[in-house]
Design an enzyme around this catalytic site. Structure first.
Site, PDB file in Angstrom:
ATOM      1  N   HIS A  90      11.039  -6.843  36.048  1.00 43.42           N
ATOM      2  CA  HIS A  90      10.147  -6.201  35.066  1.00 43.42           C
ATOM      3  C   HIS A  90       8.760  -6.022  35.662  1.00 43.42           C
ATOM      4  O   HIS A  90       8.107  -4.999  35.448  1.00 43.42           O
ATOM      5  CB  HIS A  90      10.108  -7.040  33.779  1.00 43.42           C
ATOM      6  N   GLY A 109      17.406  -0.329  26.508  1.00 37.20           N
ATOM      7  CA  GLY A 109      17.114  -1.136  27.687  1.00 37.20           C
ATOM      8  C   GLY A 109      15.615  -1.268  27.806  1.00 37.20           C
ATOM      9  O   GLY A 109      15.026  -0.948  28.819  1.00 37.20           O
ATOM     10  N   GLU A 117      17.568  -4.457  23.840  1.00 29.47           N
ATOM     11  CA  GLU A 117      17.529  -5.140  25.143  1.00 29.47           C
ATOM     12  C   GLU A 117      18.621  -6.201  25.163  1.00 29.47           C
ATOM     13  O   GLU A 117      18.664  -7.057  24.287  1.00 29.47           O
ATOM     14  CB  GLU A 117      16.144  -5.765  25.357  1.00 29.47           C
ATOM     15  N   GLU A 160      25.749  -0.563  23.586  1.00 32.13           N
ATOM     16  CA  GLU A 160      27.078  -0.078  23.167  1.00 32.13           C
ATOM     17  C   GLU A 160      27.596  -0.869  21.980  1.00 32.13           C
ATOM     18  O   GLU A 160      28.549  -0.464  21.328  1.00 32.13           O
ATOM     19  CB  GLU A 160      28.080  -0.258  24.303  1.00 32.13           C
ATOM     20  N   GLU A 172      14.741   4.234  30.333  1.00 35.37           N
ATOM     21  CA  GLU A 172      14.445   4.339  31.770  1.00 35.37           C
ATOM     22  C   GLU A 172      15.640   3.692  32.460  1.00 35.37           C
ATOM     23  O   GLU A 172      15.706   2.497  32.647  1.00 35.37           O
ATOM     24  CB  GLU A 172      13.153   3.611  32.092  1.00 35.37           C
ATOM     25  N   GLU A 229      23.834   1.374  39.474  1.00 35.77           N
ATOM     26  CA  GLU A 229      23.802   0.474  38.314  1.00 35.77           C
ATOM     27  C   GLU A 229      24.573   1.106  37.149  1.00 35.77           C
ATOM     28  O   GLU A 229      25.007   0.412  36.248  1.00 35.77           O
ATOM     29  CB  GLU A 229      22.388   0.155  37.798  1.00 35.77           C
TER      30      GLU A 229
HETATM   31  N1  6LC Z   1      17.471   0.602  36.869  1.00 29.19           N
HETATM   32  C1  6LC Z   1      16.485   0.973  36.047  1.00 29.19           C
HETATM   33  N2  6LC Z   1      15.721   1.960  36.235  1.00 29.19           N
HETATM   34  N3  6LC Z   1      16.291   0.354  34.919  1.00 29.19           N
HETATM   35  C2  6LC Z   1      17.036  -0.725  34.600  1.00 29.19           C
HETATM   36  C3  6LC Z   1      16.483  -1.247  33.340  1.00 29.19           C
HETATM   37  C4  6LC Z   1      17.195  -2.113  32.786  1.00 29.19           C
HETATM   38  C5  6LC Z   1      16.735  -2.790  31.515  1.00 29.19           C
HETATM   39  O1  6LC Z   1      17.603  -2.350  30.491  1.00 29.19           O
HETATM   40  C6  6LC Z   1      18.429  -3.417  30.075  1.00 29.19           C
HETATM   41  N4  6LC Z   1      19.765  -2.833  29.893  1.00 29.19           N
HETATM   42  C7  6LC Z   1      20.536  -2.237  30.815  1.00 29.19           C
HETATM   43  N5  6LC Z   1      21.698  -1.820  30.265  1.00 29.19           N
HETATM   44  C8  6LC Z   1      21.630  -2.158  28.954  1.00 29.19           C
HETATM   45  C9  6LC Z   1      22.510  -1.984  27.843  1.00 29.19           C
HETATM   46  N6  6LC Z   1      23.701  -1.376  27.984  1.00 29.19           N
HETATM   47  N7  6LC Z   1      22.124  -2.427  26.635  1.00 29.19           N
HETATM   48  C10 6LC Z   1      20.923  -3.047  26.483  1.00 29.19           C
HETATM   49  N8  6LC Z   1      20.040  -3.249  27.492  1.00 29.19           N
HETATM   50  C11 6LC Z   1      20.400  -2.802  28.712  1.00 29.19           C
HETATM   51  C12 6LC Z   1      18.364  -4.439  31.190  1.00 29.19           C
HETATM   52  O2  6LC Z   1      18.593  -5.751  30.700  1.00 29.19           O
HETATM   53  C13 6LC Z   1      16.936  -4.281  31.660  1.00 29.19           C
HETATM   54  O3  6LC Z   1      16.016  -4.987  30.880  1.00 29.19           O
END
Ligand code: 6LC
Length: 418
Positions: free
Chosen positions: A97, A130, A153, A182, A196, A205
Site C-alpha cells: 500500500h 479492492g 477490501e 465476488e 485500481e 494478478e
Molecule cells: N495490482 C494492483 N494494481 N492493485 C492491486 C490492488 C489490490 C488491492 O485490492 C484488494 N483486492 C484484490 N482483489 C480483490 C477482490 N476480489 N475483492 C476485494 N479486494 C480485492 C487487495 O487486497 C489489495 O488491497
C-alpha cells in the site's frame, strides 16, 4: 539439433502429469490433454521442456506439468489456484500500500478523475473495488458529494481502512465492506465501479477478473467503469546497460575470460521478464504500438484465457535489438457527455510509476538497421492452474533489407510469476 537432444536424452526421462491441455503453436511443440503422462527428457529451459508423449517428441510448457502428481496433489493445487492466502496476506501489510500510495502518477490520476467529475458524482452510488487503504473512496468523499461509496477490501487492511474513513470524517459517505468483491452483498446497484486493478503487463494478478464479475453483478445499466478501457503497448528496444551488466560482463572480469558462463547468464537473466525496467525513450527502436485493447464494458472473463495482439514495427534507427518492452495505459471516460477522458500512461514518455515497464530480452541481440521491419504477434495466455499467472509468448520475424539478414523466425515464452 535433434542429435544434440538425443545425446542429452541419455539421462532417464521423468514422468510428469499434464495438469491441463495444451495445443502446440508450431511444429516443435507438443500437443497434449489434461491427465496425459509425459516423459520429460531434457529441461531445456525453466519454461520449456523437451518431452515425449506416445512416441511424439516436442517442447512442453513446464508450468502445465507436475512431477509424479497424483490426484490429491492435483487437487491440492486446485484447492487454492488463486493463492488467496498469500495474495491477500501480502495486502494485509503496509508495504504494497505504501508503494502504491507513494506512486504519485498513479494516485494523482485517480484523484484527477474524481476532481474532474466531481459535479457529476453528486448523489451517485460508487463501488471502489479492492480499495486497500481507501484512498480513492476518500477522494470521492472529500472532492465530490456521492450519496455513498462502497469500499470493498478482502484483506485485513479493511479494519484499518474503516479507521481512516472515520479519522477523515467520511463515515457518512464511505462504507467499508471486508470481503472478496465476488462474494460480498451490496444493498443496491452502483452507478460507478472504480478500481485500481492493473498488474505488470496490465493483467498479471488477474484482479481484472474480480472487476468483471463485480461489473456483471453490481453495475447498473448505463453505469460507468473506471478505468473504462486499457491498452497494452509494445516496442522493440535496445537494452545496452542491462545486456552489458548481465552478459558482456563475463567477457573480461578482472582480466579473466569468463565467457563459458554466458550460456548460464542467458538462461538465468534473459528467460524471465524484467519487471520494473525503466526504458529510455531513446532505447525505442521504432514507434511503440498498442497491441492489445480492452473495453471494460464488453470484456468477458473467458476472454482473459488467451489474448493475442499483432504488431508490425518499422525500425527507425540502426542499433541492437535486445528485446521488447511492454507497458499499459488506462483511460477514464468523463461522466459528462463531452468531457475529456483522464488517462494513466505507464510508458517511457510519462512520469514513472511503480509498475515502470516490463522488458522481455531476446536470447541474443540482433543488429537491425533503419527501415527493417519487425512483425509478429504477442500472446498472453492465462495459466490454467495458477489463476493469477500468465505466460507471454512473442513471435516475430525480421524482414531485414540488408543482404545478410534473412527471416529469423523466433518465439520466446515468458512466465510471469510473483
Ligand atoms: N495490482 C494492483 N494494481 N492493485 C492491486 C490492488 C489490490 C488491492 O485490492 C484488494 N483486492 C484484490 N482483489 C480483490 C477482490 N476480489 N475483492 C476485494 N479486494 C480485492 C487487495 O487486497 C489489495 O488491497
Amino acid at each position: 539439433m535433434q542429435s544434440e537432444k538425443e545425446d542429452e536424452e541419455d539421462a532417464s526421462p521423468e514422468e510428469y502429469l499434464a495438469l491441463c491441455s495444451f495445443t502446440g503453436s508450431d511444429s516443435d511443440q507438443l500437443t497434449f490433454s489434461s491427465g496425459d503422462r509425459l516423459l520429460v527428457h531434457v529441461k531445456t529451459s525453466s519454461d520449456w521442456w523437451w518431452a515425449e508423449l506416445q512416441g511424439d517428441k516436442g517442447y512442453a510448457p513446464a508450468c502445465y506439468l507436475r512431477q509424479g502428481a497424483t490426484e490429491e496433489v492435483e487437487d491440492a493445487s486446485l484447492e487454492d489456484p488463486w493463492q488467496d492466502e498469500e495474495y491477500f496476506g501480502s495486502y494485509g501489510t503496509l508495504r504494497l500500500h505504501l508503494e502504491m500510495l507513494s506512486d504519485k502518477s498513479r494516485t494523482k490520476a485517480y484523484q484527477q478523475v474524481v476532481l474532474s467529475n466531481s459535479a457529476s458524482l453528486r448523489s451517485k452510488v460508487v463501488m471502489d473495488l479492492g480499495c486497500g487503504t481507501g484512498i480513492i473512496s476518500l477522494f470521492c468523499a472529500q472532492l465530490a458529494q456521492p450519496s455513498v461509496v462502497y469500499a470493498v477490501e478482502a484483506s485485513s487492511m479493511a479494519e484499518y481502512t474503516r479507521q481512516l474513513v472515520k479519522q477523515n470524517g467520511c463515515e457518512e459517505v464511505v462504507t467499508v465492506l471486508q470481503g472478496r468483491a465476488e462474494e460480498i452483498e451490496l444493498p443496491e446497484q452502483v452507478d460507478i465501479l472504480v478500481s485500481e486493478w492493473m498488474g505488470n503487463c496490465l493483467l498479471f494478478e488477474f484482479m481484472v477478473e474480480s472487476v468483471l464479475l463485480a461489473r456483471d453483478r453490481w453495475l447498473r445499466e448505463g453505469g460507468v467503469m473506471w478505468p473504462s478501457s486499457a491498452a497494452l503497448t509494445l516496442v522493440p528496444c535496445q537494452a545496452n546497460s542491462y545486456f552489458a551488466e548481465n552478459m558482456a560482463f563475463w567477457e573480461r572480469p578482472y582480466g579473466l575470460d569468463f565467457t563459458p558462463l554466458q550460456p548460464l547468464a542467458q538462461q538465468e537473466f534473459f528467460t524471465k521478464p524484467k519487471f520494473s525496467h525503466l526504458i529510455e525513450p531513446d532505447d525505442c527502436l521504432s514507434t511503440p504500438c498498442d497491441v492489445i485493447f480492452l473495453d471494460m464494458y464488453t470484456l468477458k472473463v473467458k476472454d482473459l484465457e488467451e489474448i493475442e495482439g499483432q504488431f508490425q514495427f518499422c525500425v527507425k534507427k540502426s542499433g541492437f535489438f535486445h528485446g521488447f518492452t511492454a507497458w499499459f495505459t488506462v483511460y477514464f471516460e468523463s461522466l459528462e457527455a463531452e468531457g475529456a477522458a483522464v488517462e494513466l500512461n505507464t510508458g517511457p514518455d510519462s512520469e514513472p510509476t511503480h509498475w515502470k515497464q516490463t522488458l522481455f530480452m531476446l536470447d541474443r541481440p540482433v543488429s537491425v538497421n533503419a527501415g527493417d521491419s519487425i512483425s509478429g504477434s504477442v500472446l498472453l495466455r492465462r495459466n490454467p492452474i495458477w489463476r493469477r499467472h500468465m505466460t507471454v509468448t512473442l513471435h516475430w520475424k525480421i524482414n531485414g533489407n540488408t543482404q545478410e539478414t534473412d527471416n529469423c523466425q523466433a518465439n520466446i515464452l515468458f512466465s510471469l510469476y510473483t
